[in-house]
Design a protein around this motif. Structure first.
Motif, PDB file in Angstrom:
ATOM      1  N   PRO A  97       0.529  -1.322   0.404  1.00 30.74           N
ATOM      2  CA  PRO A  97      -0.015   0.279  -0.120  1.00 30.74           C
ATOM      3  C   PRO A  97       1.213   0.983  -0.038  1.00 30.74           C
ATOM      4  O   PRO A  97       1.647   1.557   0.960  1.00 30.74           O
ATOM      5  N   LEU A  98       1.062   2.332  -1.121  1.00 32.07           N
ATOM      6  CA  LEU A  98       0.701   3.464  -0.661  1.00 32.07           C
ATOM      7  C   LEU A  98       0.725   4.435  -0.239  1.00 32.07           C
ATOM      8  O   LEU A  98      -0.860   4.592  -1.135  1.00 32.07           O
ATOM      9  N   ASP A  99       0.312   5.754   1.220  1.00 29.75           N
ATOM     10  CA  ASP A  99      -0.571   5.865   1.178  1.00 29.75           C
ATOM     11  C   ASP A  99      -0.322   7.776   1.069  1.00 29.75           C
ATOM     12  O   ASP A  99      -1.036   8.393   1.863  1.00 29.75           O
ATOM     13  N   ARG A 100       0.779   7.720   0.347  1.00 28.33           N
ATOM     14  CA  ARG A 100       1.632   9.236   0.337  1.00 28.33           C
ATOM     15  C   ARG A 100       1.310   9.424  -1.035  1.00 28.33           C
ATOM     16  O   ARG A 100       2.196   8.278  -1.851  1.00 28.33           O
ATOM     17  N   ARG A 101       1.713  10.843  -1.848  1.00 31.96           N
ATOM     18  CA  ARG A 101       1.372  10.758  -2.907  1.00 31.96           C
ATOM     19  C   ARG A 101       2.638  10.757  -3.669  1.00 31.96           C
ATOM     20  O   ARG A 101       3.801  10.872  -3.168  1.00 31.96           O
ATOM     21  N   PHE A 123      -2.811   6.766  -9.206  1.00 36.59           N
ATOM     22  CA  PHE A 123      -1.613   7.127  -8.664  1.00 36.59           C
ATOM     23  C   PHE A 123      -1.514   8.791  -8.223  1.00 36.59           C
ATOM     24  O   PHE A 123      -0.119   9.293  -6.993  1.00 36.59           O
ATOM     25  N   ARG A 124      -2.080   9.845  -9.068  1.00 36.56           N
ATOM     26  CA  ARG A 124      -2.144  11.350  -9.144  1.00 36.56           C
ATOM     27  C   ARG A 124      -0.297  11.228  -8.328  1.00 36.56           C
ATOM     28  O   ARG A 124      -0.447  11.842  -7.115  1.00 36.56           O
ATOM     29  N   PRO A 125       0.236  11.527  -9.307  1.00 39.31           N
ATOM     30  CA  PRO A 125       1.099  12.369  -8.491  1.00 39.31           C
ATOM     31  C   PRO A 125       1.281  13.908  -8.478  1.00 39.31           C
ATOM     32  O   PRO A 125       0.519  14.287  -9.057  1.00 39.31           O
ATOM     33  N   ILE A 126       2.120  14.282  -7.637  1.00 38.17           N
ATOM     34  CA  ILE A 126       2.543  15.334  -7.723  1.00 38.17           C
ATOM     35  C   ILE A 126       4.016  15.639  -8.136  1.00 38.17           C
ATOM     36  O   ILE A 126       5.241  14.806  -8.199  1.00 38.17           O
ATOM     37  N   VAL A 127       3.758  16.354  -9.643  1.00 36.05           N
ATOM     38  CA  VAL A 127       5.262  17.207 -10.429  1.00 36.05           C
ATOM     39  C   VAL A 127       5.454  18.141  -9.774  1.00 36.05           C
ATOM     40  O   VAL A 127       4.883  19.620 -10.395  1.00 36.05           O
ATOM     41  N   ILE A 128       6.936  18.578  -9.532  1.00 34.59           N
ATOM     42  CA  ILE A 128       7.218  19.335  -9.252  1.00 34.59           C
ATOM     43  C   ILE A 128       8.445  20.130 -10.260  1.00 34.59           C
ATOM     44  O   ILE A 128       9.301  19.124 -10.991  1.00 34.59           O
ATOM     45  N   GLU A 129       7.944  21.294 -10.265  1.00 36.93           N
ATOM     46  CA  GLU A 129       9.096  21.683 -11.885  1.00 36.93           C
ATOM     47  C   GLU A 129       9.483  23.435 -11.625  1.00 36.93           C
ATOM     48  O   GLU A 129       9.034  24.345 -11.564  1.00 36.93           O
ATOM     49  N   GLU A 526       5.900   2.180 -14.482  1.00 36.00           N
ATOM     50  CA  GLU A 526       5.792   0.674 -14.296  1.00 36.00           C
ATOM     51  C   GLU A 526       6.463  -0.113 -13.245  1.00 36.00           C
ATOM     52  O   GLU A 526       6.089  -0.704 -12.502  1.00 36.00           O
ATOM     53  N   ALA A 527       7.769   0.354 -12.853  1.00 40.22           N
ATOM     54  CA  ALA A 527       8.327   0.337 -11.508  1.00 40.22           C
ATOM     55  C   ALA A 527       7.275   0.339 -10.864  1.00 40.22           C
ATOM     56  O   ALA A 527       7.227  -0.391  -9.055  1.00 40.22           O
ATOM     57  N   ILE A 528       7.144   1.508 -10.281  1.00 41.02           N
ATOM     58  CA  ILE A 528       6.560   1.946  -9.302  1.00 41.02           C
ATOM     59  C   ILE A 528       4.862   1.314  -9.442  1.00 41.02           C
ATOM     60  O   ILE A 528       4.701   0.301  -8.071  1.00 41.02           O
ATOM     61  N   ILE A 529       4.518   0.677 -10.242  1.00 43.19           N
ATOM     62  CA  ILE A 529       3.130   0.360 -10.125  1.00 43.19           C
ATOM     63  C   ILE A 529       3.562  -1.252  -9.912  1.00 43.19           C
ATOM     64  O   ILE A 529       2.291  -1.312  -8.814  1.00 43.19           O
ATOM     65  N   LYS A 530       3.935  -1.963 -10.244  1.00 37.83           N
ATOM     66  CA  LYS A 530       4.588  -3.536  -9.375  1.00 37.83           C
ATOM     67  C   LYS A 530       4.653  -3.800  -8.172  1.00 37.83           C
ATOM     68  O   LYS A 530       4.272  -4.493  -7.878  1.00 37.83           O
ATOM     69  N   LYS A 531       5.169  -2.644  -8.039  1.00 38.40           N
ATOM     70  CA  LYS A 531       5.299  -2.568  -6.592  1.00 38.40           C
ATOM     71  C   LYS A 531       4.199  -1.637  -6.040  1.00 38.40           C
ATOM     72  O   LYS A 531       4.417  -2.724  -4.264  1.00 38.40           O
ATOM     73  N   TYR A 532       3.769  -1.525  -6.002  1.00 42.79           N
ATOM     74  CA  TYR A 532       2.599  -0.611  -4.812  1.00 42.79           C
ATOM     75  C   TYR A 532       1.434  -0.341  -6.014  1.00 42.79           C
ATOM     76  O   TYR A 532       0.694  -0.906  -7.047  1.00 42.79           O
ATOM     77  N   LYS A 533       0.385  -0.215  -4.649  1.00 45.96           N
ATOM     78  CA  LYS A 533      -0.736   0.043  -4.919  1.00 45.96           C
ATOM     79  C   LYS A 533      -1.614   1.499  -4.178  1.00 45.96           C
ATOM     80  O   LYS A 533      -1.025   0.968  -3.126  1.00 45.96           O
ATOM     81  N   PRO A 534      -1.978   1.788  -4.804  1.00 41.13           N
ATOM     82  CA  PRO A 534      -2.221   3.465  -4.230  1.00 41.13           C
ATOM     83  C   PRO A 534      -3.189   3.551  -3.604  1.00 41.13           C
ATOM     84  O   PRO A 534      -4.399   2.454  -3.104  1.00 41.13           O
ATOM     85  N   ASP A 535      -3.392   3.431  -2.036  1.00 45.19           N
ATOM     86  CA  ASP A 535      -4.038   3.778  -1.210  1.00 45.19           C
ATOM     87  C   ASP A 535      -4.386   4.971  -0.289  1.00 45.19           C
ATOM     88  O   ASP A 535      -3.722   5.056   1.020  1.00 45.19           O
ATOM     89  N   PHE A 536      -4.419   5.966  -1.203  1.00 43.61           N
ATOM     90  CA  PHE A 536      -3.922   6.994  -0.025  1.00 43.61           C
ATOM     91  C   PHE A 536      -5.341   7.879   0.597  1.00 43.61           C
ATOM     92  O   PHE A 536      -6.953   7.309  -0.056  1.00 43.61           O
ATOM     93  N   LYS A 537      -5.369   9.068   1.293  1.00 49.00           N
ATOM     94  CA  LYS A 537      -6.439   9.221   2.049  1.00 49.00           C
ATOM     95  C   LYS A 537      -7.736   9.433   1.476  1.00 49.00           C
ATOM     96  O   LYS A 537      -7.113  11.336   1.024  1.00 49.00           O
TER      97      LYS A 537
END
Length: 537
Positions: A97-101, A123-129, A526-537
Motif C-alpha cells: 500500500p502506498l498511502d502518500r502520493r 497514483f495521482r502524482p505530484i509534479v514539481i518543476e 511501471e516499476a513503481i506500479i508493479k511494487k505499490y498499490k495506491p491507498d491514499f486517504k
C-alpha cells in the motif's frame, strides 16, 4: 492483418497508386474490399535525382471469409507476412500500500510520461518543476532572445516540457522496445495535438511550436486525472533516514515539505544545483563521457541538393543529414540534433555562461540547416573522475564562451577558424539565430587535440556532403549540453541506493532525446506500479 514491407513508389505518386500496388503484391481481386494503414514511410534517395518513398503498410480485409494466411502464401514474398500489432498495457498494481502520493521532480518528457502512466493507474502524482509552465516559459525565452535578460528558472533548459521544447522536436530513437512503449509515446503526442504523420514517418518531427501546444493539452489531461503540478519551484533537499526517503523539500516559503515514500528524479541535464545536492546526500553517482563542439550552419538549399540531387519540379521537405567520423586519437566527431530549416538558439540557463543549441518550427522554414558538430570528451579531458567532474568541465567551457561573446553568441566562419583569425563579415549567406550574435574567435575553447579532430571531421564530412567544409560555414559557440555529464546509478528495479528514489530520463543519464526520455519515464512508472498499490486517504 497483413503487413507488406518495402513498397517503393516515386515521390510524386498518388494515393491510388499505393492502393494499386497493394492489390498487385497481394494478388487480390479488384473487387476485394480492404483498408490499409501506413506503418512506416521513408525517403529513398540512393538513386538521386530519382527519388522514391518506401512504405510498410498494414492491410485489413473487409470480408472475414478471406483467409489472410492463404493470401500471404499466395503472395509468395518475404515482404508479406501476418501482422499483429503490439498493444501497450499498463501493468497490474503491486501489493504494497502506498498511502502518500508519489513525487516527480521535473516536467520534461521523462517526468510527464512517468506522470501520465502513474495517473492512468490511479497514483495521482505530484509534479514539481523548477521552471514555469510552457505559456509563461515561452514569453521568458523570447524576452531573453530579444533583450539578453535571462530568467535562471525559466529558459530554454528549464520549464515545462524540458529542454526539448525548444529544439527540433525529433521523435526518432534508437531504443528497440518490443513492449509498445515507443508507439505509445507517439500515439500520446498525437492524442494531444501532434500531426498523425509522426506515427509512420521514418524520421518523425514535431517542431517547437506544435510541441508547446501538445504539452499544455497533456498537462490539462493529467490535472483532470488528479495530478498536481507545482511550477517555479525546485526540489532543494531530501529527508533521508537509514538510506530511505521520508520527504521532499522545495525552495518555496509555504508548504515546502512533502512527505512521500516515492520520488522520481526526472531531472534535466542542466540541473547542476540538484546534482550537487544529490552528491552531497550520498547518492551513488558517476561521471560519464559526452561530447562538445560548435553549432554549424549551411544553406538549406545546399544540403537539399546534396541529399536529393537537383530537383526542379518536386517539392520536398528540407533534408536532414547525419554524419560521423572516428580518428586514431580515439575521438569521435559527429553531427548532433540536426535541424533542417532551423535556427541556432542561445540556450543559456546560468548567468555568465553561454551555450547554444538548435531549434526548428514544425514547418522547418528557415533558410539554413544547422547541426552541432561535436567531439567526444572523457575524464582525461575533465582532469578528474569524480561524479561532478563533467559538470565542472562544461561550466569552464561555457564561462569562457561567455567571455568570448560578452554574453552574445560568438560566431566565426569555418575558414577563419582554420586560419585562427577573427571573422569580420558573413560569406555568401547569413546566420539564422534566436539571440544576438557577435563575431569572435572560437579557437582555443577546445584543446588542440579536440580542435584538430573537429577540423578533420569537417573536412571528412565535406567528402560526404559537397560544401560541408566550405569556408563560409558559420560556427556558433559552444554546444556543451549534448547529454548528461553524469549518471545517477540505479538497480534492476530502477531504484537508486536510496530506497524510494528513482533516477529517470536524460539528466539521470538514461536517455538522449525526447522519445528515449519518455520511454524511460514509462519504465520507471511501471516499476513503481508493479511494487505499490495506491491507498491514499
Amino acid at each position: 492483418m497483413i503487413k507488406i514491407n518495402q513498397i517503393k513508389l516515386p515521390v510524386t505518386h498518388s494515393d491510388e497508386a499505393l492502393k494499386k500496388k497493394i492489390i498487385k503484391i497481394l494478388k487480390l481481386n479488384a473487387k476485394t474490399g480492404f483498408t490499409y494503414r501506413i506503418l512506416k514511410k521513408s525517403l529513398d534517395a540512393r538513386k538521386k535525382p530519382e527519388l522514391f518513398y518506401t512504405y510498410s503498410v498494414a492491410v485489413e480485409l473487409e470480408d472475414a471469409k478471406n483467409s489472410e494466411a492463404a493470401i500471404v502464401k499466395r503472395a509468395a514474398s518475404s515482404s508479406v507476412l501476418i501482422y499483429k500489432e503490439k498493444e501497450y498495457r499498463i501493468p497490474a498494481c503491486g501489493h504494497i500500500p502506498l498511502d502518500r502520493r508519489p513525487v516527480i521532480a521535473g516536467a520534461g518528457p521523462a517526468g510527464l510520461f512517468c506522470a501520465y502512466i502513474l495517473a492512468e493507474a490511479g497514483f495521482r502524482p505530484i509534479v514539481i518543476e523548477r521552471g514555469s509552465r510552457v505559456e509563461k516559459r515561452t514569453c521568458d525565452v523570447q524576452k531573453f532572445w530579444e533583450s539578453g535578460i535571462l530568467n535562471p528558472k525559466s529558459n530554454v533548459q528549464f520549464g515545462e516540457g524540458g529542454a526539448g521544447t525548444f529544439s527540433d522536436g525529433k521523435l526518432n530513437t534508437s531504443v528497440k522496445d518490443p513492449s509498445g512503449r515507443n508507439r505509445l509515446v507517439l500515439e500520446t503526442f498525437v492524442r494531444f495535438g501532434a500531426d498523425p504523420s509522426i506515427l509512420y514517418d521514418n524520421k518523425p518531427h514535431i517542431g517547437t511550436d506544435v510541441l508547446s501546444e501538445v504539452i499544455v493539452n497533456m498537462r490539462e489531461f493529467l490535472v483532470d486525472k488528479g495530478t498536481t503540478f507545482i511550477f517555479d519551484t525546485c526540489v532543494s533537499n531530501l529527508d533521508i533516514v537509514s538510506n530511505k526517503l521520508l520527504s521532499v523539500y522545495m525552495d518555496s516559503d509555504s508548504n515546502s515539505e512533502i512527505k512521500t515514500d516515492v520520488c522520481v528524479l526526472a531531472l534535466g541535464h542542466s540541473a547542476r544545483d540538484t546534482f550537487d545536492m544529490l552528491y552531497n546526500k550520498g547518492f551513488d553517482m558517476e561521471c560519464k563521457s559526452f561530447a562538445v563542439g560548435f553549432r554549424v550552419e549551411h544553406p538549406q538549399r545546399m544540403i537539399d541538393e546534396s541529399q536529393y540531387g537537383i530537383q526542379k519540379k518536386i517539392i520536398l521537405p528540407p533534408s536532414p543529414y547525419k554524419v560521423t567520423s572516428n580518428f586514431p586519437n580515439g575521438r569521435g566527431v559527429y553531427s548532433f540534433c540536426m535541424c533542417p530549416g532551423g535556427y541556432v538558439v542561445n540556450s543559456s540557463s546560468t548567468e555568465n555562461h553561454t551555450v547554444v543549441n538548435g531549434m526548428s518550427y514544425h514547418d522547418r522554414n528557415s533558410k539554413n540547416a544547422n547541426s552541432a558538430i561535436i567531439v567526444s570528451v572523457s575524464t582525461k579531458d575533465f582532469g578528474a573522475d569524480d561524479a561532478l567532474a563533467g559538470v565542472r568541465y562544461q561550466e569552464k567551457l561555457e564561462t569562457e564562451n561567455y567571455k568570448r561573446g560578452n554574453g552574445l553568441i560568438p560566431q566565426q566562419l569555418f575558414g577563419d577558424f582554420c586560419d585562427n583569425k577573427l571573422t569580420t563579415a558573413y560569406g555568401d549567406f547569413g546566420s539564422c539565430t534566436k539571440g544576438s550574435t557577435v563575431f569572435a574567435k572560437l579557437n582555443g575553447l577546445m584543446n588542440a587535440d579536440m580542435e584538430q579532430s573537429f577540423k578533420l571531421g569537417m573536412e571528412h564530412f565535406g567528402h560526404l556532403i559537397h560544401g560541408f567544409d566550405r569556408k563560409d560555414a558559420i560556427l556558433s559557440g559552444m554546444e556543451t549540453r549534448t547529454s548528461s555529464p553524469l549518471r545517477i546509478k540505479r538497480d534492476e528495479s530502477f531504484e537508486s541506493n536510496i530506497s524510494g528514489v528513482y533516477p529517470c530520463g536524460e539528466g539521470a543519464g538514461y536517455a538522449g532525446g525526447i522519445t528515449s526520455a519518455a520511454i524511460d519515464g514509462i519504465k520507471v512508472a511501471e516499476a513503481i506500479i508493479k511494487k505499490y498499490k495506491p491507498d491514499f486517504k
